[in-house]
Design an enzyme around this catalytic site. Structure first.
Site, PDB file in Angstrom:
ATOM      1  N   ARG A 129      -9.170  94.149  51.169  1.00 45.53           N
ATOM      2  CA  ARG A 129      -9.798  93.158  52.030  1.00 45.53           C
ATOM      3  C   ARG A 129     -11.160  93.620  52.550  1.00 45.53           C
ATOM      4  NH1 ARG A 129      -5.327  94.425  50.401  1.00 45.53           N
ATOM      5  NH2 ARG A 129      -4.920  95.699  52.231  1.00 45.53           N
ATOM      6  N   CYS A 149      -1.434  92.180  58.381  1.00 43.59           N
ATOM      7  CA  CYS A 149      -2.669  92.878  58.008  1.00 43.59           C
ATOM      8  C   CYS A 149      -3.797  92.219  58.774  1.00 43.59           C
ATOM      9  CB  CYS A 149      -2.927  92.795  56.502  1.00 43.59           C
ATOM     10  SG  CYS A 149      -4.557  93.425  56.003  1.00 43.59           S
ATOM     11  N   ASN A 150      -4.538  92.997  59.545  1.00 42.70           N
ATOM     12  CA  ASN A 150      -5.617  92.433  60.353  1.00 42.70           C
ATOM     13  C   ASN A 150      -6.732  91.852  59.501  1.00 42.70           C
ATOM     14  OD1 ASN A 150      -5.404  93.270  63.527  1.00 42.70           O
ATOM     15  ND2 ASN A 150      -4.330  94.722  62.233  1.00 42.70           N
ATOM     16  N   THR A 151      -7.274  92.657  58.581  1.00 45.90           N
ATOM     17  CA  THR A 151      -8.436  92.222  57.817  1.00 45.90           C
ATOM     18  C   THR A 151      -8.124  91.007  56.954  1.00 45.90           C
ATOM     19  OG1 THR A 151      -9.039  94.569  57.751  1.00 45.90           O
ATOM     20  CG2 THR A 151     -10.363  93.075  56.437  1.00 45.90           C
ATOM     21  N   THR A 170     -10.707  98.458  60.929  1.00 46.99           N
ATOM     22  CA  THR A 170     -11.531  98.743  59.765  1.00 46.99           C
ATOM     23  C   THR A 170     -12.955  98.256  59.987  1.00 46.99           C
ATOM     24  OG1 THR A 170     -11.056  96.635  58.677  1.00 46.99           O
ATOM     25  CG2 THR A 170      -9.524  98.459  58.249  1.00 46.99           C
ATOM     26  N   LYS A 199      -2.935 105.474  54.819  1.00 54.44           N
ATOM     27  CA  LYS A 199      -2.624 104.745  53.588  1.00 54.44           C
ATOM     28  C   LYS A 199      -2.219 105.703  52.463  1.00 54.44           C
ATOM     29  CE  LYS A 199      -5.458 100.545  54.106  1.00 54.44           C
ATOM     30  NZ  LYS A 199      -4.396  99.559  53.781  1.00 54.44           N
ATOM     31  N   CYS A 243      -5.791  97.670  63.162  1.00 56.92           N
ATOM     32  CA  CYS A 243      -5.496  97.842  61.738  1.00 56.92           C
ATOM     33  C   CYS A 243      -4.041  98.237  61.662  1.00 56.92           C
ATOM     34  CB  CYS A 243      -6.382  98.918  61.111  1.00 56.92           C
ATOM     35  SG  CYS A 243      -5.909  99.357  59.413  1.00 56.92           S
TER      36      CYS A 243
END
Length: 248
Positions: free
Chosen positions: A51, A85-87, A129, A171, A201
């Protein structure tokens, strides 16, 4: 067979964040038996394009893959979809339009918790991010009840040296290194006056929590999990539609 309160989780962004979110759903559920827990179908597809890279115009858009994954959940009969997922929420509106099903917004859940914790005009730090911060995903989202938030962000050097390497370490499975780097970034926000820090994030709450942060933290995925449980319980408690009457 229809399953009232069936929640769909569009995950895999990343896999550890999805597992973490599912644990939070379990923790948020007042259950005495298996049957008390809310029904969930999770699709964890790590091959959805990155993303942050897509936001920078350096990679493939994740939207087609998210739509494909989301349609699998819709076909499975879920009544609500969430994306831990934020993005990925940069594509929230076109995703919701394409799927045609109710969704809960992760950022709305976090902002509501932030205002409840520190009140109107509070100073909130944001760890996220580079794509999430540059897009204004949090800063441009309107807090509830007309409240406002004074945002404190990592510096460019902190993003480069601590935040993004810390997220990538989590990650990659190196939680110790991720905790070390992200703790440095959180401490910097605390020194600049943050009254609370949003962990924006979904990898960050895996290694940062209230016990190792300089100020109270707001975990958007925990906030989202609570709202998912409340929605599912309301759906399960609602009376079933009466059967259609047979024609003579």
């Amino acid at each position: 067979m229809s399953t009232p309160g069936l929640l769909g989780v569009l995950g895999g962004m990343g896999p550890l964040a999805t597992i973490d979110f599912l644990h939070k759903v379990l923790d948020a559920t007042p259950a005495r038996s298996d049957q008390d827990h809310i029904p969930v179908i999770s699709a964890s597809i790590p091959q959805i394009p990155d993303r942050s890279t897509a936001f920078r115009g350096e990679g493939e858009s994740p939207l087609p893959a998210m739509i494909e994954c989301g349609k699998r959940l819709v076909d499975a009969g879920v009544g609500m979809i969430v994306v831990p997922c934020n993005t990925a929420h940069l594509w929230y509106e076109p995703l919701r339009t394409a799927l045609g099903i109710p969704m809960l917004h992760l950022v709305d859940a976090a902002l509501e918790d932030a205002v409840a914790l520190i009140g109107n005009q509070g100073q909130v730090g944001l760890l996220a991010t580079d794509g999430t911060i540059a897009s204004g995903l949090y800063m441009n989202r309107r807090p509830p009840d007309g409240a406002s938030i004074q945002w404190l962000l990592p510096t460019a050097r902190e993003m480069l040296d601590w935040v993004m390497p810390g997220i990538m370490a989590v990650k990659g499975g190196d939680e110790t290194r991720g905790r070390e780097l992200l703790s440095l970034a959180a401490a910097a926000l605390g020194r600049r006056g943050a009254q609370a820090i949003i962990l924006g994030c979904t990898e960050i709450p895996v290694v940062i929590e209230g016990s190792n942060a300089p100020v109270p933290v707001i975990d958007p995925t925990t906030a989202l999990a609570r709202r998912c449980v409340a929605w599912a319980q309301a759906q399960r408690a609602a009376p079933a539609d009466p059967p259609a009457q047979r024609r003579a």
